[in-house]
Design an enzyme around this catalytic site. Structure first.
Site, PDB file in Angstrom:
ATOM      1  N   ALA A 155       0.804  -1.226   0.000  1.00 38.80           N
ATOM      2  CA  ALA A 155       0.000   0.000   0.000  1.00 38.80           C
ATOM      3  C   ALA A 155       0.834   1.271   0.000  1.00 38.80           C
ATOM      4  O   ALA A 155       0.280   2.362  -0.099  1.00 38.80           O
ATOM      5  CB  ALA A 155      -0.920   0.008   1.226  1.00 38.80           C
ATOM      6  N   TYR A 163       7.334 -12.608 -15.026  1.00 44.50           N
ATOM      7  CA  TYR A 163       6.220 -11.781 -14.556  1.00 44.50           C
ATOM      8  C   TYR A 163       4.923 -12.249 -15.202  1.00 44.50           C
ATOM      9  O   TYR A 163       3.886 -12.382 -14.527  1.00 44.50           O
ATOM     10  CB  TYR A 163       6.501 -10.322 -14.903  1.00 44.50           C
ATOM     11  CG  TYR A 163       5.449  -9.347 -14.450  1.00 44.50           C
ATOM     12  CD1 TYR A 163       5.354  -8.959 -13.119  1.00 44.50           C
ATOM     13  CD2 TYR A 163       4.548  -8.784 -15.363  1.00 44.50           C
ATOM     14  CE1 TYR A 163       4.394  -8.049 -12.696  1.00 44.50           C
ATOM     15  CE2 TYR A 163       3.590  -7.871 -14.954  1.00 44.50           C
ATOM     16  CZ  TYR A 163       3.516  -7.504 -13.627  1.00 44.50           C
ATOM     17  OH  TYR A 163       2.566  -6.597 -13.222  1.00 44.50           O
ATOM     18  N   ASN A 198      -2.391  -6.436  -3.884  1.00 47.35           N
ATOM     19  CA  ASN A 198      -1.743  -5.532  -4.821  1.00 47.35           C
ATOM     20  C   ASN A 198      -0.229  -5.708  -4.865  1.00 47.35           C
ATOM     21  O   ASN A 198       0.395  -5.374  -5.870  1.00 47.35           O
ATOM     22  CB  ASN A 198      -2.073  -4.081  -4.427  1.00 47.35           C
ATOM     23  CG  ASN A 198      -1.192  -3.091  -5.134  1.00 47.35           C
ATOM     24  OD1 ASN A 198      -1.342  -2.827  -6.318  1.00 47.35           O
ATOM     25  ND2 ASN A 198      -0.220  -2.529  -4.424  1.00 47.35           N
TER      26      ASN A 198
END
Length: 228
Positions: free
Chosen positions: A13, A152, A82
């Protein structure tokens, strides 16, 4: 979109999309648990957001880290997975260092998996929850996996698979699990991108606050379902 105040936890975050998602959730009146790998980063953002925000230190690669945060903050209603890294832009699949591939899988897939295992059972028991996986078009078979960032891309394809598995497990429980492709966003990974983290955050927060009849187990972009 649900208007009731919930407790939301956001991983990674402290910058970029995660920071914007935290701010957006907080602005909507949700109580946000902002996580980062250091105390200073987490507490700095919580102080910046103000009342209703709290900080927790979380390294998603720490096997016990998510469970410790669960013990610290208690059950949450919303999880935004995230936290992510990209290490291998420009590498060929046949030459990418396996250490880089492993690190990306550990953060981008296993990290989200660990967080889900820590917080999803509470959601199921309480009959309400929202989980959002911040994914990428590089891992979409419908686009063609990106060979320019192979580790990725594989990690995001696996994250999409995890989304489907978690959604299937929680079907009918009141918990919705979805993946969001935010597009190319101006972050540390892609400083040249045109889309702002704030614009991406709006789509992610929409998925994190879906009503009871919202979708689960789908791939979203711009608030629309797209092919995996």
């Amino acid at each position: 979109m649900t208007t009731q105040s919930h407790v939301a936890l956001v991983t990674g975050a402290n910058r970029g999309i995660g920071r914007a998602v935290s701010a957006c959730l907080h602005a909507l009146g949700h109580r946000v648990v902002v996580t980062a790998r250091t105390v200073d980063e987490a507490e700095g953002l919580a102080a910046e957001l103000g009342g209703g925000a709290r900080a927790a230190v979380l390294d998603v690669t720490d096997e016990e880290g998510p469970a410790r945060v669960r013990d610290q903050v208690g059950p949450v209603d919303i999880v935004v997975n995230n936290a992510g890294i990209q290490l291998d832009w420009g590498c060929a699949p046949s030459a990418v260092p396996m250490e880089w591939v492993g690190r990306q899988l550990d953060v981008n897939v296993l990290g989200a998996w660990r967080v889900c295992q820590a917080f999803l059972p509470d959601m199921v028991r309480r009959g309400w929850g929202r989980v959002v996986m911040v994914s990428s078009g590089t891992g979409a078979f419908s686009n063609g996996l990106s060979a320019r960032t192979p580790g990725y891309a594989v990690s995001k394809a696996a994250l999409n698979a995890l989304t489907v598995l978690m959604a299937a497990e929680t079907e009918g429980t009141g918990v919705l699990v979805n993946a969001v492709n935010p597009g190319l966003v101006r972050t540390r990974m892609r400083p040249d991108a045109e889309r702002t983290p704030q614009a991406a955050a709006e789509d992610i927060v929409w998925a994190a606050t879906l009503p009871a009849d919202g979708p689960s187990g789908v791939f979203l972009r711009g608030r629309r379902t797209i092919p995996w």
